[in-house]
Design a protein around this motif. Sequence first.
Motif, PDB file in Angstrom:
ATOM      1  N   GLN A   1      41.532  23.924 -24.384  1.00  0.00           N
ATOM      2  CA  GLN A   1      40.381  24.207 -23.849  1.00  0.00           C
ATOM      3  C   GLN A   1      40.553  24.832 -22.545  1.00  0.00           C
ATOM      4  OE1 GLN A   1      36.705  21.844 -24.729  1.00  0.00           O
ATOM      5  NE2 GLN A   1      38.234  20.494 -26.009  1.00  0.00           N
ATOM      6  N   GLU A   2      40.966  24.063 -21.833  1.00  0.00           N
ATOM      7  CA  GLU A   2      41.267  24.439 -20.304  1.00  0.00           C
ATOM      8  C   GLU A   2      41.866  25.934 -20.288  1.00  0.00           C
ATOM      9  OE1 GLU A   2      43.148  22.640 -16.095  1.00  0.00           O
ATOM     10  OE2 GLU A   2      43.196  21.487 -17.872  1.00  0.00           O
ATOM     11  N   GLN A   3      42.993  25.953 -21.072  1.00  0.00           N
ATOM     12  CA  GLN A   3      43.757  27.274 -21.045  1.00  0.00           C
ATOM     13  C   GLN A   3      42.855  28.504 -21.510  1.00  0.00           C
ATOM     14  OE1 GLN A   3      47.272  27.106 -23.493  1.00  0.00           O
ATOM     15  NE2 GLN A   3      48.018  28.882 -22.984  1.00  0.00           N
ATOM     16  N   LEU A   4      42.127  28.215 -22.294  1.00  0.00           N
ATOM     17  CA  LEU A   4      41.319  29.221 -23.008  1.00  0.00           C
ATOM     18  C   LEU A   4      40.225  29.405 -21.868  1.00  0.00           C
ATOM     19  CD1 LEU A   4      40.266  30.899 -25.293  1.00  0.00           C
ATOM     20  CD2 LEU A   4      38.765  29.091 -26.048  1.00  0.00           C
ATOM     21  N   ALA A   5      39.613  28.806 -21.033  1.00  0.00           N
ATOM     22  CA  ALA A   5      38.656  29.076 -20.095  1.00  0.00           C
ATOM     23  C   ALA A   5      39.336  29.814 -18.822  1.00  0.00           C
ATOM     24  CB  ALA A   5      38.130  27.727 -19.559  1.00  0.00           C
ATOM     25  N   GLY A   6      40.628  29.430 -18.454  1.00  0.00           N
ATOM     26  CA  GLY A   6      41.145  30.290 -17.495  1.00  0.00           C
ATOM     27  C   GLY A   6      41.551  31.825 -18.128  1.00  0.00           C
ATOM     28  N   ALA A   7      42.037  31.959 -19.283  1.00  0.00           N
ATOM     29  CA  ALA A   7      42.388  33.116 -19.741  1.00  0.00           C
ATOM     30  C   ALA A   7      40.899  33.845 -19.768  1.00  0.00           C
ATOM     31  CB  ALA A   7      42.858  33.055 -21.132  1.00  0.00           C
ATOM     32  N   LEU A   8      39.849  33.451 -20.390  1.00  0.00           N
ATOM     33  CA  LEU A   8      38.566  34.370 -20.567  1.00  0.00           C
ATOM     34  C   LEU A   8      38.099  34.606 -19.028  1.00  0.00           C
ATOM     35  CD1 LEU A   8      36.819  32.430 -23.407  1.00  0.00           C
ATOM     36  CD2 LEU A   8      38.253  34.501 -23.300  1.00  0.00           C
TER      37      LEU A   8
ATOM     38  N   ARG B   1      48.404  36.381 -23.279  1.00  0.00           N
ATOM     39  CA  ARG B   1      49.460  36.110 -23.892  1.00  0.00           C
ATOM     40  C   ARG B   1      49.756  34.629 -23.957  1.00  0.00           C
ATOM     41  NH1 ARG B   1      50.967  39.171 -19.645  1.00  0.00           N
ATOM     42  NH2 ARG B   1      52.083  38.068 -17.813  1.00  0.00           N
ATOM     43  N   GLY B   2      49.160  33.989 -22.983  1.00  0.00           N
ATOM     44  CA  GLY B   2      49.389  32.402 -23.127  1.00  0.00           C
ATOM     45  C   GLY B   2      48.645  31.547 -24.306  1.00  0.00           C
ATOM     46  N   LEU B   3      47.757  32.310 -24.911  1.00  0.00           N
ATOM     47  CA  LEU B   3      46.789  31.735 -26.126  1.00  0.00           C
ATOM     48  C   LEU B   3      47.530  31.700 -27.237  1.00  0.00           C
ATOM     49  CD1 LEU B   3      43.302  33.019 -24.979  1.00  0.00           C
ATOM     50  CD2 LEU B   3      44.528  30.867 -24.314  1.00  0.00           C
ATOM     51  N   PRO B   4      47.470  31.165 -28.070  1.00  0.00           N
ATOM     52  CA  PRO B   4      47.989  31.242 -29.694  1.00  0.00           C
ATOM     53  C   PRO B   4      47.367  32.504 -30.395  1.00  0.00           C
ATOM     54  CG  PRO B   4      46.305  29.375 -29.697  1.00  0.00           C
ATOM     55  CD  PRO B   4      46.365  29.855 -28.321  1.00  0.00           C
TER      56      PRO B   4
ATOM     57  N   THR C   1      34.907  34.429 -36.978  1.00  0.00           N
ATOM     58  CA  THR C   1      34.507  34.658 -36.018  1.00  0.00           C
ATOM     59  C   THR C   1      34.557  33.941 -34.691  1.00  0.00           C
ATOM     60  OG1 THR C   1      32.132  34.284 -36.356  1.00  0.00           O
ATOM     61  CG2 THR C   1      32.970  36.851 -36.686  1.00  0.00           C
ATOM     62  N   ASP C   2      34.405  32.629 -34.985  1.00  0.00           N
ATOM     63  CA  ASP C   2      34.740  31.372 -33.938  1.00  0.00           C
ATOM     64  C   ASP C   2      35.881  31.056 -33.510  1.00  0.00           C
ATOM     65  OD1 ASP C   2      31.959  31.167 -33.879  1.00  0.00           O
ATOM     66  OD2 ASP C   2      31.964  29.129 -35.180  1.00  0.00           O
ATOM     67  N   LYS C   3      37.153  31.875 -34.257  1.00  0.00           N
ATOM     68  CA  LYS C   3      38.457  31.730 -34.102  1.00  0.00           C
ATOM     69  C   LYS C   3      38.946  32.893 -33.631  1.00  0.00           C
ATOM     70  CE  LYS C   3      38.933  30.353 -38.288  1.00  0.00           C
ATOM     71  NZ  LYS C   3      39.244  29.905 -39.673  1.00  0.00           N
ATOM     72  N   THR C   4      38.140  33.721 -32.737  1.00  0.00           N
ATOM     73  CA  THR C   4      38.533  35.038 -32.388  1.00  0.00           C
ATOM     74  C   THR C   4      38.328  35.222 -30.622  1.00  0.00           C
ATOM     75  OG1 THR C   4      38.410  36.123 -34.357  1.00  0.00           O
ATOM     76  CG2 THR C   4      38.306  37.496 -32.291  1.00  0.00           C
ATOM     77  N   VAL C   5      39.151  35.855 -30.082  1.00  0.00           N
ATOM     78  CA  VAL C   5      38.644  35.986 -28.654  1.00  0.00           C
ATOM     79  C   VAL C   5      37.798  37.474 -28.746  1.00  0.00           C
ATOM     80  CG1 VAL C   5      39.520  36.503 -26.285  1.00  0.00           C
ATOM     81  CG2 VAL C   5      40.439  34.690 -27.466  1.00  0.00           C
ATOM     82  N   THR C   6      36.899  37.707 -28.102  1.00  0.00           N
ATOM     83  CA  THR C   6      36.063  38.877 -28.034  1.00  0.00           C
ATOM     84  C   THR C   6      35.917  39.576 -26.438  1.00  0.00           C
ATOM     85  OG1 THR C   6      35.099  38.280 -29.905  1.00  0.00           O
ATOM     86  CG2 THR C   6      34.167  40.225 -28.684  1.00  0.00           C
ATOM     87  N   GLY C   7      36.358  40.961 -26.484  1.00  0.00           N
ATOM     88  CA  GLY C   7      36.017  41.588 -25.316  1.00  0.00           C
ATOM     89  C   GLY C   7      34.961  42.630 -25.539  1.00  0.00           C
TER      90      GLY C   7
ATOM     91  N   PRO D   1      38.860  50.306 -11.756  1.00  0.00           N
ATOM     92  CA  PRO D   1      38.619  48.919 -12.057  1.00  0.00           C
ATOM     93  C   PRO D   1      37.708  49.218 -13.398  1.00  0.00           C
ATOM     94  CG  PRO D   1      37.055  49.215 -10.144  1.00  0.00           C
ATOM     95  CD  PRO D   1      38.142  50.354 -10.166  1.00  0.00           C
ATOM     96  N   LEU D   2      38.073  48.241 -14.309  1.00  0.00           N
ATOM     97  CA  LEU D   2      37.465  47.943 -15.584  1.00  0.00           C
ATOM     98  C   LEU D   2      36.880  46.502 -16.094  1.00  0.00           C
ATOM     99  CD1 LEU D   2      36.197  49.850 -18.254  1.00  0.00           C
ATOM    100  CD2 LEU D   2      38.414  49.431 -19.189  1.00  0.00           C
ATOM    101  N   SER D   3      35.967  46.249 -15.907  1.00  0.00           N
ATOM    102  CA  SER D   3      35.703  45.018 -16.054  1.00  0.00           C
ATOM    103  C   SER D   3      35.221  44.687 -17.557  1.00  0.00           C
ATOM    104  CB  SER D   3      34.589  44.541 -15.074  1.00  0.00           C
ATOM    105  OG  SER D   3      34.459  43.188 -15.208  1.00  0.00           O
ATOM    106  N   ILE D   4      35.740  43.848 -18.289  1.00  0.00           N
ATOM    107  CA  ILE D   4      35.351  43.652 -19.725  1.00  0.00           C
ATOM    108  C   ILE D   4      35.086  42.206 -19.701  1.00  0.00           C
ATOM    109  CG2 ILE D   4      36.174  43.445 -21.947  1.00  0.00           C
ATOM    110  CD1 ILE D   4      38.202  45.538 -21.402  1.00  0.00           C
ATOM    111  N   ALA D   5      33.915  41.952 -20.572  1.00  0.00           N
ATOM    112  CA  ALA D   5      33.358  40.272 -20.568  1.00  0.00           C
ATOM    113  C   ALA D   5      33.981  39.839 -21.526  1.00  0.00           C
ATOM    114  CB  ALA D   5      31.958  40.496 -20.979  1.00  0.00           C
ATOM    115  N   MET D   6      34.985  38.814 -21.358  1.00  0.00           N
ATOM    116  CA  MET D   6      35.499  37.978 -22.386  1.00  0.00           C
ATOM    117  C   MET D   6      34.804  36.854 -22.981  1.00  0.00           C
ATOM    118  SD  MET D   6      37.983  40.339 -22.693  1.00  0.00           S
ATOM    119  CE  MET D   6      39.201  39.308 -23.819  1.00  0.00           C
ATOM    120  N   ALA D   7      34.889  36.581 -24.232  1.00  0.00           N
ATOM    121  CA  ALA D   7      33.969  35.409 -24.906  1.00  0.00           C
ATOM    122  C   ALA D   7      34.850  34.934 -26.140  1.00  0.00           C
ATOM    123  CB  ALA D   7      32.755  35.805 -25.094  1.00  0.00           C
ATOM    124  N   SER D   8      34.664  33.742 -26.387  1.00  0.00           N
ATOM    125  CA  SER D   8      35.101  33.029 -27.644  1.00  0.00           C
ATOM    126  C   SER D   8      34.469  31.802 -28.108  1.00  0.00           C
ATOM    127  CB  SER D   8      36.673  32.758 -27.609  1.00  0.00           C
ATOM    128  OG  SER D   8      37.270  31.942 -28.673  1.00  0.00           O
TER     129      SER D   8
END
Length: 466
Positions: free
Chosen positions: A276-283, A100-103, A62-68, A328-335
């Motif tokens: 880390q920086e890339q993930l923060a921007g994507a989320l 798509r910029g994330l692995p 679960t710590d290696k997953t992006v969640t919306g 608009p649909l706002s989904i909270a993203m976290a990882s």
Amino acid sequence: MRRLGVFLALRWRALTGTASAATVALGLLACLCTLLAVVGPRAAAQLRTAAFRQFIAAAPATDKTVTGSIDDSAMGTGESGGLSASQMQRAAGQLRRNLRGLPLGPAAEDWFSLTTPPVVVTDHATAAQSALPPKLELTYRDTLASNVRLVAGRLPVGGGSAATLVQVAVTRPTARRFGLGIGSRLPLPGTGTVLAVTGIVQPRDAAAPFWTVDPVAAAPAITYVGSYAFWLGAAFISADAVSTLQARFNMAATQITWMFPLRLGQLTAAQAGGLQEQLAGALATAGQLTAATRSTASRCSATGPSHTKRGQKFRVSVHCSPARSQVPLSIAMASGTASLLAEFDAEAASVGSVLDLFSVSLAVLAATVVLLAGWLVAEQRRGDFAVLRARGAGRRQLGVAVLVGSAVTVLPGAAVGAAIGVLLTPSSSASLSWWLAGLEVLACLAGPMLITVLLHRDYAPIRLDQ
């Protein structure tokens, strides 16, 4: 061929003079020092990468997953029924494109779910009795079929918004705790819904995020409310029953979740640092979507024949279709990956600085040895250069001569050493390696030249006009 060999030998002799042996030794030393300079930081980077991959392999899935996630009542789609299964699927596609910029792992590993708040079950087995009545979560998961093995019966189907009987599947521990079997019926008070058990399943991979993100999906667990406890389990429904859940249950607590596993095991430690920086921007931006929703107004159009015969009545056909709008649909993203990477960086920073310091110290020591070899080259050619100095050669000319003579062996030796270093550490890279290798080459070339200039600073040329 013989003439070529003689020519090269003469040129070699002319360039190196009386220091041929010392120049060869300097070239071999350049090869060894460059090899150490390249291998040191690259081996340290390879060690950090191996430690990072072991750290990632041991981390929870679960710590290696992006969640919306989004609450059903907060969707803002303008529909009382919330999102349908097909709308959730389209939202999953939009979220994946935004990430798509994330692995990301393969799209087949993505999944989404809709889960209701726990509802009281009145018809249950003795094993589920506690201080409070037992409860069940009802959940829809789009990849249920690929994440379970069917033990008995079949997976649920059907269950539209008008149905009072909703088919469900439960895991084997849930069936045992609640006393369920194929064909069991569970009425849900206050919802007008009855659950019909059609299948009993078991997880294919109990450690996958599909099961660990909500542990009661795999097996019931005791849940406490103050000092009172009750059993909480889960039952899986079909896509057709999603509208039933959203129409008959408390939408304010219904949760929709999208899961996107990451492939972190293929990254190097350096790549993980930049993630880390890339993930923060994507989320921060990936969850801003639009959803197509059906409005109450209808769009109508009239059509009729372009030509009519005399006496024939003119007929007009009116076609009406519900209008759709984009909202608009706002989904909270976290990882949990961000904290995972930060934890690794904190542990690896001190070790990495020690390894880099060791590599730099070794390179400085090697450069000192190279300077001693350069002094030997300058000393062996001291007599030759004294004669040239007496004939009027300037110190700059002497420096150029010894530089060219050293370069004949130093540059090929350094190239060979760097190539061997890269071959020994093929899976890593470090910019520090090339800085240290450059230091070694500079010491090999500049050392003999500067020492020669210093040795011959007191020689004066002979003036023939005196």
